[in-house]
Design a protein around this motif. Structure first.
Motif, PDB file in Angstrom:
ATOM      1  N   UNK A 167      44.036  41.574  39.419  1.00 37.63           N
ATOM      2  CA  UNK A 167      45.481  41.279  39.150  1.00 37.63           C
ATOM      3  C   UNK A 167      46.287  40.917  40.459  1.00 37.63           C
ATOM      4  N   UNK A 168      45.905  41.217  41.676  1.00 37.82           N
ATOM      5  CA  UNK A 168      46.385  40.825  42.725  1.00 37.82           C
ATOM      6  C   UNK A 168      45.993  39.582  43.157  1.00 37.82           C
ATOM      7  N   UNK A 169      44.649  39.074  42.980  1.00 36.19           N
ATOM      8  CA  UNK A 169      44.146  37.748  43.143  1.00 36.19           C
ATOM      9  C   UNK A 169      44.765  36.923  42.472  1.00 36.19           C
ATOM     10  N   UNK A 170      45.050  36.888  41.083  1.00 33.27           N
ATOM     11  CA  UNK A 170      45.457  36.090  40.041  1.00 33.27           C
ATOM     12  C   UNK A 170      47.106  36.011  39.910  1.00 33.27           C
ATOM     13  N   UNK A 171      47.556  37.258  39.936  1.00 28.74           N
ATOM     14  CA  UNK A 171      48.975  37.542  39.756  1.00 28.74           C
ATOM     15  C   UNK A 171      49.706  37.105  40.957  1.00 28.74           C
ATOM     16  N   UNK A 172      49.433  37.615  42.217  1.00 28.98           N
ATOM     17  CA  UNK A 172      50.231  37.358  43.435  1.00 28.98           C
ATOM     18  C   UNK A 172      49.961  36.133  44.035  1.00 28.98           C
ATOM     19  N   UNK A 173      48.936  35.233  43.521  1.00 28.45           N
ATOM     20  CA  UNK A 173      48.984  33.769  43.960  1.00 28.45           C
ATOM     21  C   UNK A 173      50.245  33.271  43.427  1.00 28.45           C
ATOM     22  N   UNK A 174      50.544  33.540  41.958  1.00 26.60           N
ATOM     23  CA  UNK A 174      51.563  32.838  41.405  1.00 26.60           C
ATOM     24  C   UNK A 174      52.962  33.628  41.947  1.00 26.60           C
ATOM     25  N   UNK A 218      45.680  50.629  45.343  1.00 26.93           N
ATOM     26  CA  UNK A 218      45.235  49.957  46.843  1.00 26.93           C
ATOM     27  C   UNK A 218      44.660  48.595  46.705  1.00 26.93           C
ATOM     28  N   UNK A 219      43.901  48.384  45.679  1.00 28.39           N
ATOM     29  CA  UNK A 219      43.182  46.997  45.692  1.00 28.39           C
ATOM     30  C   UNK A 219      43.934  46.102  45.078  1.00 28.39           C
ATOM     31  N   UNK A 220      45.078  46.039  44.435  1.00 30.11           N
ATOM     32  CA  UNK A 220      46.195  45.153  44.450  1.00 30.11           C
ATOM     33  C   UNK A 220      46.415  44.464  45.536  1.00 30.11           C
ATOM     34  N   UNK A 257      38.872  56.287  51.717  1.00 29.66           N
ATOM     35  CA  UNK A 257      38.892  57.861  50.903  1.00 29.66           C
ATOM     36  C   UNK A 257      38.693  57.494  49.497  1.00 29.66           C
ATOM     37  N   UNK A 258      39.167  56.216  48.845  1.00 28.90           N
ATOM     38  CA  UNK A 258      38.802  55.804  47.320  1.00 28.90           C
ATOM     39  C   UNK A 258      37.448  55.850  47.298  1.00 28.90           C
ATOM     40  N   UNK A 259      36.699  55.486  48.255  1.00 28.35           N
ATOM     41  CA  UNK A 259      35.253  55.141  47.831  1.00 28.35           C
ATOM     42  C   UNK A 259      34.494  56.534  48.080  1.00 28.35           C
ATOM     43  N   UNK A 260      35.143  57.508  49.109  1.00 31.23           N
ATOM     44  CA  UNK A 260      34.504  58.419  49.261  1.00 31.23           C
ATOM     45  C   UNK A 260      34.644  59.758  48.023  1.00 31.23           C
ATOM     46  N   UNK A 272      38.353  50.256  37.813  1.00 28.54           N
ATOM     47  CA  UNK A 272      39.825  50.101  37.713  1.00 28.54           C
ATOM     48  C   UNK A 272      40.539  49.571  39.113  1.00 28.54           C
ATOM     49  N   UNK A 273      39.743  49.764  40.529  1.00 31.05           N
ATOM     50  CA  UNK A 273      40.042  49.310  41.642  1.00 31.05           C
ATOM     51  C   UNK A 273      40.043  47.687  41.523  1.00 31.05           C
ATOM     52  N   UNK A 274      38.921  47.265  40.849  1.00 30.21           N
ATOM     53  CA  UNK A 274      38.715  46.024  41.133  1.00 30.21           C
ATOM     54  C   UNK A 274      39.448  45.290  39.804  1.00 30.21           C
ATOM     55  N   UNK A 275      39.924  45.959  38.908  1.00 31.29           N
ATOM     56  CA  UNK A 275      40.993  45.221  37.829  1.00 31.29           C
ATOM     57  C   UNK A 275      42.207  45.014  38.676  1.00 31.29           C
TER      58      UNK A 275
END
Length: 492
Positions: A437-444, A293-295, A406-409, A430-433
């Protein structure tokens, strides 16, 4: 063993202390969002001040590093405070997380340096400290609310706490817009000469985030320890009853035990073979779905200005005008999509159930991403760009109505009291990992493959999240926390 005080908490009618707990815990999430999601407009303002030779835009690698610093701090904070919450107590470390946020927020305003690199490096370090505090707030707020709530409306109460993030995003955007307009009216400069006062503006915006944290700190220190931690972890049943006597507004005699139960040693330690046999699947499901989800969620949220760049950026705007537009975009998306999504989650979570809501949220997110990514870029030209903006906002609605909530609950409901904040912290980290990954990887990925391919990949990730949910997630609706622990004594 069923304790009276815990049974009374499970069956208590909705009353004042529930709303008090929602407000106190929710203000922490409100402050988290103010800190976390104010960074896109701040990066726009810093770009105009320090990166004029790069068309007023911070290099993507630098911007990604700034985002990753906060997210890394958040992951570390979730692990550290999650473990401390089980070892020291929920209340014992609840205020410490806020101290990290307050100190880091004020320090961000004093980021020093003679070059852009030095300023951003110091800002990144202080944002890391803020992230540690934000990370600590996640497992503690979720667990405290789950342990205070009754089993009938527990999901709605925790979702209400989490919904304060939406209001945090909105208020952060409004504050940013107000600061930009105020400074813009006082100081009139050309776009080629961004005012020095703009350097004060972004520092002020960051420092104003300390206000909700200060308000929350005092109230948190007045809260008693949760009865479940006192009774089940510290094994002081009488003290748990005394703490809850005033909260439940009942005579002490109705929630104390007839016999004093002698303390018993925990049946198995954390990360033992028996722990993984009983809770390994739950921990895997919570961690994997939060990671996936967080990606998608943080990539879309933190890079939303890039998505709307072609529609919103006008040539010749000042630094403050450009920042105002980014904040306005965030406010609009929060109003028509983000906050309604949270409200829908509060309404549906105890009616539909966690598993169905999470799976449906992932599914509809995937459909929307595919709808944006499959058509050719030319399709979204002209009048259709408003449809594109609407669809983009829908991804936040379905995320907040589904897996983002829901992932928070769920991690706050599944695990035994002695492991509850630890396991929530692991899943959240794991969500923040995934977010890093999304913030760094998907910018590229965005630069290399373009918007269409990126959205299609996002849709695929959402489908994977739905599959993991349906295969591994376990429903917790309508059951007490002790029932959800799945303490099957037949497992050796």
């Amino acid at each position: 063993m069923s304790l009276r005080v815990l049974s009374r908490l499970d069956t208590a009618r909705t009353q004042y202390y529930h709303f008090k707990a929602i407000t106190i815990a929710g203000l922490g999430l409100f402050a988290d969002a103010c800190y976390l999601f104010c960074i896109p407009p701040i990066m726009k303002l810093i770009g105009h001040i320090y990166y004029k030779s790069h068309n007023n835009r911070i290099q993507p690698a630098v911007e990604s590093s700034m985002l990753a610093a906060t997210l890394l701090g958040t992951a570390i904070g979730q692990l550290i405070f999650g473990r401390l919450g089980d070892r020291v107590g929920r209340r014992g470390v609840y205020g410490v997380a806020l101290i990290f946020m307050m100190v880091g927020s004020i320090a961000c305003g004093f980021s020093l340096g003679t070059t852009p690199g030095c300023v951003l490096a110091s800002l990144g370090f202080f944002r890391f400290l803020v992230g540690v505090g934000i990370g600590g707030d996640y497992p503690l707020s979720a667990t405290i609310m789950s342990e205070y709530a009754n089993k009938r409306t527990r999901g709605a109460f925790i979702a209400a706490v989490f919904s304060m993030q939406g209001f945090g995003i909105l208020v952060s955007s409004v504050v940013t817009m107000a600061v930009c307009k105020t400074f813009g009216r006082i100081y009139h400069r050309s776009p080629e000469d961004p005012p020095k006062e703009a350097d004060i503006a972004w520092r002020l915006i960051l420092m104003l985030g300390v206000i909700p944290a200060v308000i929350t700190y005092y109230r948190r220190m007045k809260m008693p320890e949760t009865a479940r931690y006192t009774a089940l972890v510290e094994q002081n049943v009488l003290q748990a009853a005394r703490d809850m006597e005033r909260v439940l507004d009942v005579p002490l005699s109705q929630i104390t035990e007839d016999h004093i139960f002698p303390p018993s040693p925990p049946p198995y330690p954390l990360f033992s073979r028996k722990f993984f046999l009983r809770h390994g699947r739950d921990l895997l499901a919570c961690s994997a779905t939060w990671f996936l989800l967080d990606i998608v969620f943080y990539s879309s949220n933190l890079f939303q200005f890039e998505i709307f760049h072609k529609y919103l950026l006008d040539e010749g705007v000042t630094a403050l005008d450009a920042t105002f537009k980014v904040a306005l975009l965030q406010a609009v998306v929060a109003c028509y999509s983000t906050i309604p999504g949270y409200f829908a989650a509060v309404f549906l979570i105890d009616r539909v159930g966690r598993v169905k809501l999470q799976a449906a949220g992932f599914f509809f997110m995937a459909i929307v991403y595919f709808s944006m990514g499959v058509p050719d870029n030319k399709y979204w030209k002209g009048p259709r760009h408003m449809l594109f903006i609407f669809l983009y906002g829908l991804t936040f609605f379905f995320a907040n109505c589904g897996p983002n909530t829901t992932t928070f609950i769920v991690p706050a409901e599944l695990f035994p009291a002695r492991f509850r904040t630890t396991c929530h912290g692991i899943a959240g980290a794991m969500g923040k990992v995934g977010a890093i990954f999304g913030a760094v990887g998907f910018s590229k990925t965005w630069q290399a493959l373009g918007m269409r391919v990126t959205f299609i990949i996002f849709g695929g990730i959402c489908m994977a999240g739905m599959a993991v949910t349906l295969l591994f997630a376990r429903e917790t609706m309508g059951r007490s926390l002790e029932e959800n622990e799945n303490e099957d004594e037949s497992v050796q």
